[in-house]
Design a protein around this motif. Structure first.
Motif, PDB file in Angstrom:
ATOM      1  N   ILE A   1       0.943  -1.134  -0.057  1.00  0.00           N
ATOM      2  CA  ILE A   1      -0.216  -0.133  -0.092  1.00  0.00           C
ATOM      3  C   ILE A   1       0.913   1.209  -0.114  1.00  0.00           C
ATOM      4  O   ILE A   1       0.431   2.096  -0.700  1.00  0.00           O
ATOM      5  CB  ILE A   1      -1.013  -0.093   1.242  1.00  0.00           C
ATOM      6  N   ALA A   2       1.923   1.507   0.706  1.00  0.00           N
ATOM      7  CA  ALA A   2       2.823   2.513   0.821  1.00  0.00           C
ATOM      8  C   ALA A   2       3.627   2.739  -0.406  1.00  0.00           C
ATOM      9  O   ALA A   2       3.679   3.942  -0.495  1.00  0.00           O
ATOM     10  CB  ALA A   2       3.821   2.074   2.194  1.00  0.00           C
ATOM     11  N   TRP A   3       4.162   1.681  -1.011  1.00  0.00           N
ATOM     12  CA  TRP A   3       5.199   1.859  -2.098  1.00  0.00           C
ATOM     13  C   TRP A   3       4.324   2.707  -3.282  1.00  0.00           C
ATOM     14  O   TRP A   3       4.877   4.056  -3.622  1.00  0.00           O
ATOM     15  CB  TRP A   3       5.598   0.618  -2.737  1.00  0.00           C
TER      16      TRP A   3
ATOM     17  N   ALA B   1      13.983  22.421 -10.351  1.00  0.00           N
ATOM     18  CA  ALA B   1      14.731  22.453 -11.600  1.00  0.00           C
ATOM     19  C   ALA B   1      15.418  21.266 -12.164  1.00  0.00           C
ATOM     20  O   ALA B   1      15.225  20.966 -13.227  1.00  0.00           O
ATOM     21  CB  ALA B   1      15.562  23.752 -11.580  1.00  0.00           C
ATOM     22  N   TYR B   2      16.095  20.734 -11.280  1.00  0.00           N
ATOM     23  CA  TYR B   2      16.907  19.457 -11.730  1.00  0.00           C
ATOM     24  C   TYR B   2      15.938  18.282 -11.296  1.00  0.00           C
ATOM     25  O   TYR B   2      15.739  18.032 -10.301  1.00  0.00           O
ATOM     26  CB  TYR B   2      18.162  19.593 -10.985  1.00  0.00           C
ATOM     27  N   ARG B   3      15.750  17.420 -12.203  1.00  0.00           N
ATOM     28  CA  ARG B   3      15.038  16.094 -12.158  1.00  0.00           C
ATOM     29  C   ARG B   3      15.826  15.147 -11.728  1.00  0.00           C
ATOM     30  O   ARG B   3      16.916  14.661 -11.902  1.00  0.00           O
ATOM     31  CB  ARG B   3      14.203  15.694 -13.360  1.00  0.00           C
TER      32      ARG B   3
ATOM     33  N   LEU C   1       3.974   8.178  -5.796  1.00  0.00           N
ATOM     34  CA  LEU C   1       3.358   9.349  -6.460  1.00  0.00           C
ATOM     35  C   LEU C   1       3.638  10.505  -5.747  1.00  0.00           C
ATOM     36  O   LEU C   1       3.776  11.588  -6.279  1.00  0.00           O
ATOM     37  CB  LEU C   1       1.757   9.133  -6.465  1.00  0.00           C
ATOM     38  N   ILE C   2       3.716  10.568  -4.276  1.00  0.00           N
ATOM     39  CA  ILE C   2       3.936  11.818  -3.675  1.00  0.00           C
ATOM     40  C   ILE C   2       5.165  12.280  -3.804  1.00  0.00           C
ATOM     41  O   ILE C   2       5.456  13.431  -4.091  1.00  0.00           O
ATOM     42  CB  ILE C   2       3.677  11.592  -2.109  1.00  0.00           C
ATOM     43  N   ALA C   3       6.280  11.353  -3.932  1.00  0.00           N
ATOM     44  CA  ALA C   3       7.601  11.914  -4.198  1.00  0.00           C
ATOM     45  C   ALA C   3       7.656  12.552  -5.439  1.00  0.00           C
ATOM     46  O   ALA C   3       8.549  13.291  -5.705  1.00  0.00           O
ATOM     47  CB  ALA C   3       8.689  10.633  -3.784  1.00  0.00           C
ATOM     48  N   GLN C   4       7.156  11.840  -6.382  1.00  0.00           N
ATOM     49  CA  GLN C   4       7.165  12.255  -7.867  1.00  0.00           C
ATOM     50  C   GLN C   4       6.693  13.635  -8.068  1.00  0.00           C
ATOM     51  O   GLN C   4       7.300  14.638  -8.674  1.00  0.00           O
ATOM     52  CB  GLN C   4       6.408  11.109  -8.709  1.00  0.00           C
ATOM     53  N   SER C   5       5.443  13.944  -7.513  1.00  0.00           N
ATOM     54  CA  SER C   5       4.913  15.096  -7.572  1.00  0.00           C
ATOM     55  C   SER C   5       5.666  16.300  -6.924  1.00  0.00           C
ATOM     56  O   SER C   5       5.751  17.376  -7.334  1.00  0.00           O
ATOM     57  CB  SER C   5       3.662  15.226  -7.146  1.00  0.00           C
TER      58      SER C   5
END
Length: 121
Positions: free
Chosen positions: A61-63, A78-80, A68-72
């Motif tokens: 469930i957490a992964w 500026a640096y991906r 998603l939260i970390a990606q957003s």
């Protein structure tokens, strides 16, 4: 770091209490299985499986949510930086280790008790 360690310690105490309660409730079952010839390793494996399943379900469930939260959150910089699976796997290994140490300690203590005394109670 201190608050993270405190949160992990409190979670470990909760797992410890849950394992102790589970062992207490299943003490006669453990004694009967020992009388019928079950080995200690089999009992520990049988009794600790639900705890490991809970860890796998919690990580499952957490992964996706944390990814998603970390990606957003990382999109606003500026640096991906790409998100890799390594932190998630490290978290899984650490949580499995904590559960194994906490739960198996209770299970080993329960398996080592005298079966006759527990059956008389």
């Amino acid at each position: 770091m201190c608050f993270s360690a405190l949160a992990i310690f409190i979670a470990s105490l909760g797992i410890f209490a849950l394992a102790a309660q589970s062992v207490r409730l299943r003490m006669k079952e453990i004694a009967i299985r020992k009388v019928f010839g079950a080995k200690g390793q089999q009992l520990i494996g049988t009794l600790s499986k639900p705890f490991f399943y809970m860890v796998f379900i919690a990580n499952g469930i957490a992964w996706p949510l944390s990814c998603l939260i970390a990606q957003s959150w990382l999109e606003s910089f500026a640096y991906r930086v790409p998100i890799t699976a390594l932190p998630f796997l490290v978290a899984l290994v650490i949580s499995l280790t904590i559960v194994a140490v906490t739960v198996c300690r209770q299970m080993i203590r329960a398996v080592g008790l005298n079966s006759v005394i527990k059956l008389k109670m």
